[in-house]
Design a protein around this motif. Structure first.
Motif, PDB file in Angstrom:
ATOM      1  N   LEU A  36       0.841  -1.192   0.000  1.00 55.14           N
ATOM      2  CA  LEU A  36       0.000   0.000   0.000  1.00 55.14           C
ATOM      3  C   LEU A  36       0.875   1.240   0.000  1.00 55.14           C
ATOM      4  O   LEU A  36       1.936   1.259   0.614  1.00 55.14           O
ATOM      5  N   PHE A  37       0.412   2.270  -0.670  1.00 53.38           N
ATOM      6  CA  PHE A  37       1.074   3.566  -0.622  1.00 53.38           C
ATOM      7  C   PHE A  37       0.262   4.457   0.301  1.00 53.38           C
ATOM      8  O   PHE A  37      -0.925   4.678   0.075  1.00 53.38           O
ATOM      9  N   HIS A  38       0.900   4.946   1.363  1.00 53.60           N
ATOM     10  CA  HIS A  38       0.236   5.807   2.330  1.00 53.60           C
ATOM     11  C   HIS A  38       1.152   6.986   2.624  1.00 53.60           C
ATOM     12  O   HIS A  38       2.264   6.803   3.135  1.00 53.60           O
ATOM     13  N   GLU A  39       0.688   8.181   2.267  1.00 51.21           N
ATOM     14  CA  GLU A  39       1.503   9.386   2.384  1.00 51.21           C
ATOM     15  C   GLU A  39       2.825   9.148   1.665  1.00 51.21           C
ATOM     16  O   GLU A  39       2.829   8.847   0.490  1.00 51.21           O
ATOM     17  N   ASP A  40       3.958   9.248   2.349  1.00 50.40           N
ATOM     18  CA  ASP A  40       5.249   9.043   1.691  1.00 50.40           C
ATOM     19  C   ASP A  40       5.834   7.668   2.003  1.00 50.40           C
ATOM     20  O   ASP A  40       7.046   7.475   1.911  1.00 50.40           O
ATOM     21  N   TYR A  41       4.982   6.716   2.370  1.00 58.31           N
ATOM     22  CA  TYR A  41       5.459   5.408   2.806  1.00 58.31           C
ATOM     23  C   TYR A  41       4.832   4.278   1.991  1.00 58.31           C
ATOM     24  O   TYR A  41       3.742   4.431   1.449  1.00 58.31           O
ATOM     25  N   LEU A  80       3.465  -5.979   9.886  1.00 55.80           N
ATOM     26  CA  LEU A  80       3.554  -5.067   8.745  1.00 55.80           C
ATOM     27  C   LEU A  80       4.688  -4.087   9.018  1.00 55.80           C
ATOM     28  O   LEU A  80       5.033  -3.822  10.174  1.00 55.80           O
ATOM     29  N   ILE A  81       5.260  -3.541   7.939  1.00 53.04           N
ATOM     30  CA  ILE A  81       6.311  -2.536   8.086  1.00 53.04           C
ATOM     31  C   ILE A  81       6.012  -1.348   7.183  1.00 53.04           C
ATOM     32  O   ILE A  81       5.293  -1.472   6.195  1.00 53.04           O
ATOM     33  N   ALA A  82       6.575  -0.199   7.534  1.00 51.32           N
ATOM     34  CA  ALA A  82       6.477   1.010   6.716  1.00 51.32           C
ATOM     35  C   ALA A  82       7.876   1.365   6.230  1.00 51.32           C
ATOM     36  O   ALA A  82       8.821   1.425   7.013  1.00 51.32           O
ATOM     37  N   MET A  83       8.008   1.573   4.916  1.00 51.22           N
ATOM     38  CA  MET A  83       9.288   1.926   4.309  1.00 51.22           C
ATOM     39  C   MET A  83       9.177   3.309   3.687  1.00 51.22           C
ATOM     40  O   MET A  83       8.222   3.595   2.965  1.00 51.22           O
ATOM     41  N   ASN A  84      10.158   4.184   3.969  1.00 47.81           N
ATOM     42  CA  ASN A  84      10.123   5.531   3.401  1.00 47.81           C
ATOM     43  C   ASN A  84      10.769   5.548   2.013  1.00 47.81           C
ATOM     44  O   ASN A  84      11.222   4.525   1.499  1.00 47.81           O
TER      45      ASN A  84
END
Length: 198
Positions: free
Chosen positions: A105-110, A120-124
């Motif tokens: 998923l694309f969420h804001e800049d992540y 789950l992880i968030a990657m910048n």
């Protein structure tokens, strides 16, 4: 902390090839302060998947957008996911701890993606993992979507090997706090149907 130092990950390098890197250090006004260039020999992919795909021109006259395409479902390379540019050149290989990578998923800049069946992880945009979201007590299915603002909805199962139930719980993940809560138990909605299934 040494203000002269900066460390970051470079993504987009081609595995198994010598890559030429040119970096610019710019100030807040976008003025170039310094430049650096060097060559680096990249190792082959961890999965030994090829770094170049053959391409073929199709009939469409539309231009491809300038971006990356991700490839999943390569059964002999279980768990790995690959990002290719428009020319079929491999630019990123991701191994989410041998968990199926079927969704991002694309969420804001992540980019939000699975790391394991319980995380789950968030990657910048620099390729840095900035947040880990754990789901204790649950095993995630690969289906997850953006819900309300800063929320991810996740299809999950109880993390209980003895349970015959699978993929029948909807979780809500608050991306700001990392809090997980059970939003819906489909047993409560389809209880009669559950009685006739195995």
């Amino acid at each position: 902390e040494d203000s002269e130092s900066f460390e970051s990950q470079i993504i987009g390098l081609v595995p198994g090839e010598e890559n030429h890197i040119e970096l610019e250090w710019v100030d807040d006004s976008n003025e170039v302060i310094d430049t650096l260039s060097f060559d680096i020999q990249m190792p082959k992919t961890s999965s030994f998947y090829p770094s170049h795909l053959s391409t073929q021109d199709g009939d469409s006259t539309r231009q491809l957008s300038d971006g990356l395409f991700y490839l999943v479902g390569t059964s002999q390379f279980n768990g790995f996911t690959y990002f290719f540019d428009n020319k079929g050149i491999l630019r990123e290989e991701i191994d989410p701890n041998s968990y199926r990578f079927d969704n991002l998923l694309f969420h804001e800049d992540y980019i939000i993606m699975a790391n394991t069946s319980t995380q789950l992880i968030a990657m910048n945009s620099l390729g840095q993992i900035t947040q880990y979201y754990d789901m204790p007590g649950y095993n995630m299915h690969h289906d997850f979507i953006i819900g309300q603002e800063d929320e991810v909805l996740i299809l999950a199962s109880l993390n209980d090997r003895k349970s015959i139930r699978r993929e029948d719980i909807i979780l809500s993940l608050d991306l700001n706090s990392g809090q997980i809560k059970e939003l819906l138990d489909l047993k409560d909605v389809f209880g009669d149907y559950m009685q006739v299934t195995t």
